[in-house]
Design a protein around this motif. Structure first.
Motif, PDB file in Angstrom:
ATOM      1  N   ARG A  71      43.153  17.025  32.144  1.00 42.13           N
ATOM      2  CA  ARG A  71      44.169  17.118  33.182  1.00 42.13           C
ATOM      3  C   ARG A  71      44.176  18.559  33.660  1.00 42.13           C
ATOM      4  N   VAL A  81      43.447  16.106  27.173  1.00 42.27           N
ATOM      5  CA  VAL A  81      44.611  15.344  26.706  1.00 42.27           C
ATOM      6  C   VAL A  81      44.219  14.159  25.826  1.00 42.27           C
ATOM      7  N   ILE A 100      43.989  12.124  35.829  1.00 39.22           N
ATOM      8  CA  ILE A 100      43.247  12.403  34.599  1.00 39.22           C
ATOM      9  C   ILE A 100      41.785  12.044  34.809  1.00 39.22           C
ATOM     10  N   LEU A 140      49.267   7.014  22.229  1.00 36.95           N
ATOM     11  CA  LEU A 140      50.553   7.701  22.332  1.00 36.95           C
ATOM     12  C   LEU A 140      50.844   8.499  21.060  1.00 36.95           C
ATOM     13  N   ALA A 143      48.686  11.551  21.073  1.00 40.12           N
ATOM     14  CA  ALA A 143      49.160  12.535  22.052  1.00 40.12           C
ATOM     15  C   ALA A 143      50.365  13.285  21.484  1.00 40.12           C
ATOM     16  N   ARG A 144      51.249  12.566  20.809  1.00 32.20           N
ATOM     17  CA  ARG A 144      52.447  13.217  20.265  1.00 32.20           C
ATOM     18  C   ARG A 144      52.114  14.125  19.095  1.00 32.20           C
ATOM     19  N   MET A 147      50.932  17.141  20.779  1.00 32.25           N
ATOM     20  CA  MET A 147      52.055  17.885  21.365  1.00 32.25           C
ATOM     21  C   MET A 147      52.648  18.806  20.309  1.00 32.25           C
ATOM     22  N   THR A 148      52.812  18.262  19.101  1.00 33.79           N
ATOM     23  CA  THR A 148      53.381  19.043  18.014  1.00 33.79           C
ATOM     24  C   THR A 148      52.481  20.227  17.677  1.00 33.79           C
ATOM     25  N   ARG A 152      53.836  23.931  18.306  1.00 36.14           N
ATOM     26  CA  ARG A 152      54.373  24.564  17.105  1.00 36.14           C
ATOM     27  C   ARG A 152      53.377  25.125  16.103  1.00 36.14           C
TER      28      ARG A 152
ATOM     29  N   LEU B  69      63.151  12.121  20.734  1.00 34.07           N
ATOM     30  CA  LEU B  69      62.231  11.762  19.667  1.00 34.07           C
ATOM     31  C   LEU B  69      61.638  13.046  19.113  1.00 34.07           C
ATOM     32  N   ARG B  71      59.312  15.218  15.984  1.00 39.58           N
ATOM     33  CA  ARG B  71      58.304  15.174  14.947  1.00 39.58           C
ATOM     34  C   ARG B  71      58.377  16.506  14.218  1.00 39.58           C
ATOM     35  N   GLN B  79      59.118  19.628  16.819  1.00 43.10           N
ATOM     36  CA  GLN B  79      58.708  19.429  18.210  1.00 43.10           C
ATOM     37  C   GLN B  79      59.365  18.158  18.716  1.00 43.10           C
ATOM     38  N   ILE B  80      60.008  18.257  19.884  1.00 42.73           N
ATOM     39  CA  ILE B  80      60.484  17.050  20.548  1.00 42.73           C
ATOM     40  C   ILE B  80      59.309  16.451  21.302  1.00 42.73           C
ATOM     41  N   VAL B  81      59.001  15.181  21.046  1.00 45.92           N
ATOM     42  CA  VAL B  81      57.808  14.565  21.633  1.00 45.92           C
ATOM     43  C   VAL B  81      58.142  13.537  22.707  1.00 45.92           C
ATOM     44  N   GLY B  82      59.434  13.338  22.976  1.00 45.64           N
ATOM     45  CA  GLY B  82      59.773  12.410  24.041  1.00 45.64           C
ATOM     46  C   GLY B  82      61.269  12.213  24.170  1.00 45.64           C
ATOM     47  N   GLU B 139      54.863   6.193  28.760  1.00 42.42           N
ATOM     48  CA  GLU B 139      55.163   7.193  27.739  1.00 42.42           C
ATOM     49  C   GLU B 139      53.926   8.039  27.447  1.00 42.42           C
ATOM     50  N   LEU B 140      52.756   7.375  27.444  1.00 39.33           N
ATOM     51  CA  LEU B 140      51.508   8.095  27.220  1.00 39.33           C
ATOM     52  C   LEU B 140      51.264   9.108  28.332  1.00 39.33           C
ATOM     53  N   ALA B 143      53.574  12.018  27.816  1.00 42.69           N
ATOM     54  CA  ALA B 143      53.141  12.840  26.683  1.00 42.69           C
ATOM     55  C   ALA B 143      51.977  13.734  27.101  1.00 42.69           C
ATOM     56  N   ARG B 144      51.062  13.180  27.901  1.00 43.97           N
ATOM     57  CA  ARG B 144      49.900  13.967  28.309  1.00 43.97           C
ATOM     58  C   ARG B 144      50.285  15.042  29.312  1.00 43.97           C
ATOM     59  N   TRP B 146      53.051  16.609  29.224  1.00 39.27           N
ATOM     60  CA  TRP B 146      53.662  17.683  28.443  1.00 39.27           C
ATOM     61  C   TRP B 146      52.676  18.376  27.533  1.00 39.27           C
ATOM     62  N   ASP B 193      62.706  23.426  21.183  1.00 37.49           N
ATOM     63  CA  ASP B 193      61.878  22.504  20.407  1.00 37.49           C
ATOM     64  C   ASP B 193      61.053  21.586  21.292  1.00 37.49           C
ATOM     65  N   PHE B 194      61.483  21.398  22.513  1.00 39.46           N
ATOM     66  CA  PHE B 194      60.678  20.582  23.426  1.00 39.46           C
ATOM     67  C   PHE B 194      59.568  21.401  24.065  1.00 39.46           C
TER      68      PHE B 194
END
Lengths: 237, 237
Positions: A71, A81, A100, A140, A143-144, A147-148, A152, B69, B71, B79-82, B139-140, B143-144, B146, B193-194
């Motif tokens: 992306r 991604v 994408i 998903l 991806a999450r 993200m973490t 972080r 959400l 993690r 980390q906020i993932v959603g 949602e995917l 997530a991507r 972000w 955290d996000f």
DNA sequence: CGTCGTGTTGATTGGTCTCAACCCGTGTGG
DNA sequence: CCACACGGGTTGAGACCAATCAACACGACG
């Protein structure tokens, strides 16, 4: 039991019989008749590393190789991604035209077929619908997880997590191994675009892992993880 | 046409008639009979801000409020993932036990029902299967998006993107507005955290946006975006 | 009135980026 | 065969963005 399996096998199209995709791809949940119909409409092809895979209306089983999803921001900044490792599948139901891009990282072998066939089959084969949904949910989850990592983790934790992820996806047998050896399908620049770093930081952190005795590097691209436990300890999670 | 709609309306359970969830939630694609069955098994409840929503085997339509959400890494980094904004739905098909926690950010109103009912209905109502799949894919996509922000955007671009995202999700009417005003459902700590930042950086960048005249802040939590165009220009993408 | 939670702002540190030089293997053309 | 350019990768020096440490403001609450 064995007799029954053999009977099923007999109905399966020849090219599908030895196909990896019946494990990780879509085809595993299809009945022999559906497999036959799909096989008629499918085509196999190979593309070289670097080839962009246009988002036409097809699904593809990835039979071999690795694909990256990227992306871009308007000024050229890039983020990877997601990845697709064989045997996996590629393709977007309902296609709401996302920004994408998919590109082959290695030589990739694909088995492609029109999305319409699968979408229709999914409507009267709940198992196939479940497979599609589960696949989206796994993507998903990944991806999450990343993200973490992006938000972080430190550069060195990102590298450790990344190496472990690649090692385990390149060859599923690695998932249980305690010492792994593999070829990186990505350049330093791709690694940077995945981990949100620069190529220099990637290179430095790899050098640090090497001098710490956690990994060995041959020919820039060949990585050996001496002890998965030691790597896991450096992943941060 | 109107008569037909009225006839349908007549069969719809009373509590569902005025329900937001029939737009953005799951129920919109259900037939009257299914809606009746679901309504019998469903229960409405409210939870206060801060309540953790356990991942029992239920789906819930979010009728009002915002859910995060998260993690966690083992050392406490988060980390906020959603997010889930009303009207949306919450719940994980097939439940492979993910290390993700859901928590109410505001007072939240839910309409919950056993997952088994939906899963069964999905098997013979393709539309419902599509809705579930489409939801996972959205949602995917988010997530991507972000992942890209976390990996490649600066702190100030992250803040601008974040404010716009919240504004547009808090009230769908904001999507087309050129000047928006809303209450942040998150503390500075949640924002950090996000966005993968610290609370100090979040605070500083918000102050900078304010002193640049791009936003106004009242009572710490109430934000006014003077011109969406100006904010969009600071999002980086 | 003190304490606690939340948020702001300042001073300083530090992890990662930027800029730059260099290495190496490969391909190309004289 | 060699000279050279080129892409990919490594390493160093210094700059800079965001983190850390610290002090303070404010409202809620007992």
């Amino acid at each position: 039991m064995t007799a029954r399996l053999d009977a099923q096998q007999a109905d399966i199209p020849a090219i599908c019989k030895s196909c990896e995709a019946r494990r990780g791809g879509l085809c595993g949940v299809l009945k022999a008749g559906q497999l036959t119909e799909l096989a008629r409409a499918s085509s196999r092809h190979e593309v070289l590393a670097g080839t962009e895979l246009p988002d036409d209306g097809t699904y593809s089983n990835v039979l071999a190789g690795v694909i990256k999803l990227t992306r871009n921001l308007s000024d050229g900044r890039q983020q990877i991604v997601g990845f697709h490792f064989a045997p996996d599948f590629l393709g977007r139901p309902f296609e709401p035209k996302r920004p994408i891009k998919a590109e082959a990282l290695t030589k990739v072998a694909l088995c492609s077929f029109p999305r319409t066939i699968i979408d229709r089959m999914a409507d009267d084969t709940p198992e196939l619908g479940h497979r599609l949904l589960n696949h989206a949910l796994s993507e998903l989850d990944e991806a999450r997880d990343w993200m973490t990592a992006l938000g972080r983790k430190t550069a060195s934790e990102k590298l450790a997590s990344f190496l472990l992820m690649i090692a385990r996806n390149i060859d599923p047998a690695n998932r249980s191994a305690s010492s792994i050896s593999f070829d990186l399908p990505l350049s330093r620049s791709d690694i940077a675009d995945f981990l949100g770093l620069t190529i220099e930081t990637v290179s430095r952190e790899l050098s640090r892992l090497r001098s710490d005795g956690v990994i060995r590097i041959a020919n820039k691209r060949h990585i050996s993880l001496e002890s998965t436990g030691q790597i896991e300890g450096r992943c941060g999670d």
